[in-house]
Motif scaffolding. Sequence first.
Motif, short mmCIF file in Angstrom:
data_model
loop_
_atom_site.label_atom_id
_atom_site.label_comp_id
_atom_site.label_asym_id
_atom_site.label_seq_id
_atom_site.Cartn_x
_atom_site.Cartn_y
_atom_site.Cartn_z
N SER A 1 0.84 -1.21 0.00
CA SER A 1 0.00 0.00 0.00
C SER A 1 0.87 1.26 0.00
O SER A 1 2.05 1.22 0.38
N GLU A 2 0.27 2.37 -0.41
CA GLU A 2 1.03 3.63 -0.38
C GLU A 2 1.40 4.01 1.06
O GLU A 2 2.47 4.55 1.31
N GLY A 3 0.50 3.69 2.00
CA GLY A 3 0.80 3.96 3.41
C GLY A 3 2.04 3.20 3.85
O GLY A 3 2.90 3.73 4.56
N ASN A 4 2.12 1.96 3.41
CA ASN A 4 3.26 1.12 3.77
C ASN A 4 4.55 1.68 3.15
O ASN A 4 5.62 1.66 3.78
N VAL A 5 4.45 2.18 1.91
CA VAL A 5 5.63 2.79 1.28
C VAL A 5 6.11 3.97 2.13
O VAL A 5 7.32 4.11 2.39
N LYS A 6 5.17 4.79 2.58
CA LYS A 6 5.57 5.98 3.36
C LYS A 6 6.20 5.59 4.70
O LYS A 6 7.20 6.18 5.11
N ARG B 1 7.78 2.80 5.34
CA ARG B 1 9.12 2.22 5.09
C ARG B 1 10.12 3.29 4.69
O ARG B 1 11.28 3.24 5.08
N LEU B 2 9.67 4.26 3.89
CA LEU B 2 10.58 5.33 3.48
C LEU B 2 11.04 6.12 4.69
O LEU B 2 12.24 6.40 4.85
N HIS B 3 10.09 6.47 5.55
CA HIS B 3 10.46 7.25 6.73
C HIS B 3 11.41 6.46 7.64
O HIS B 3 12.41 7.00 8.12
N ARG B 4 11.10 5.19 7.83
CA ARG B 4 11.98 4.38 8.69
C ARG B 4 13.36 4.21 8.06
O ARG B 4 14.38 4.21 8.77
N ALA B 5 13.39 4.07 6.74
CA ALA B 5 14.69 3.92 6.06
C ALA B 5 15.52 5.19 6.23
O ALA B 5 16.72 5.14 6.50
N ARG B 6 14.87 6.35 6.07
CA ARG B 6 15.61 7.61 6.23
C ARG B 6 16.05 7.79 7.68
O ARG B 6 17.16 8.26 7.95
N ALA B 7 15.16 7.41 8.61
CA ALA B 7 15.52 7.54 10.03
C ALA B 7 16.69 6.62 10.37
O ALA B 7 17.62 6.99 11.11
N ALA B 8 16.67 5.40 9.81
CA ALA B 8 17.76 4.45 10.06
C ALA B 8 19.05 4.96 9.44
O ALA B 8 20.13 4.87 10.04
N LEU B 9 18.95 5.51 8.24
CA LEU B 9 20.15 6.05 7.58
C LEU B 9 20.72 7.20 8.40
O LEU B 9 21.94 7.31 8.57
#
Lengths: 211, 107
Positions: A183-188, A190-198
């Motif tokens: 879902s688009e919600g899931n993309v958002k 994951r994107l936020h968590r990926a940026r936070a992890a980075l």
Amino acid sequence: MAEQGVLQEERTLSETPSEEEELVAGLRAGSDAHATRFVRANAGWMRAVAFRLVRDDGLADDCVQEALIKALRNIGKFEGRSKLTTWLHRITVNEALMKLRNRKRLQEDLIDPLLPDFDENACRIEAPWTKRSTAEEILSQAEQREVVLSKIRDLPESYRIVLMLRDIEELDTAEVAEALGISEGNVKVRLHRARAALKKLLEPLLRGDAL
Amino acid sequence: MTPSYGSKAWRFMKGAMLRNLPLMITCRQFEDFLLDYVEGSLPAGQRRVFEFHIKICRECRDYLAAYREATKLGKQSFDDPAAPLPDDVPEDLITAVLEARRSTPEP
């Protein structure tokens, strides 16, 4: 293989709109010369795109081969509403994602240790931010780039892919959702968590501490 | 006695204030808004609440700055104008594509 970005592809795009029309017409007519020109002009940057996603030379080659064959077979369906390279980029990304799916299910690796920290009062725990003028003060641009690339590679796969598709390949949220079947919600999320992890992985670089 | 900045008591008071006062959000709620804010897709009303939190919370302000910087570095790391264009595409890959095209009729 070096990891190169969207700018690389842009530099490769030497076809003007009229040249592109002529190329597409030649491909549709089944011209060998046009097909050879098309393959030679695009295989390099497509390989760079595929490699960024699959991180394996052999798999990247397979992606490019299959994407180019698919593109040549389906050139009749190319409507010219986007640039030919945009269309090719999408086909390459889809091939790469298919390879990743075939290789293994995208691992839902634990990302929790890389997420932001909060205390029991729901207050954030965060060290003061002092923006260094540039990270080059201690590292050359090439060294800095290598650190960042290696940290991106360290991200859990299911998050790295979303970060790559959104921030590097510049697909929009709906396109990423469709490509990954989520879902688009899931993309958002994951994107936020990926940026936070980075951000957490890059803390030493961001703060100028020893790496 | 006023609790010292950053102490356990200070953080307890901060958490209670953020949870209970109007137009305030906790740092955890701030986290939920963050992506939409940096992507510019937060509705105006929520953006005002978010930006008020940035003004009063040093931790979230610093976090946002580092988050933006890390995102920027991530994007920049793939844009290397000095890098050579990929020229190492194996010749057999190109040959295989062209042969596959010749051997397969258009659907």
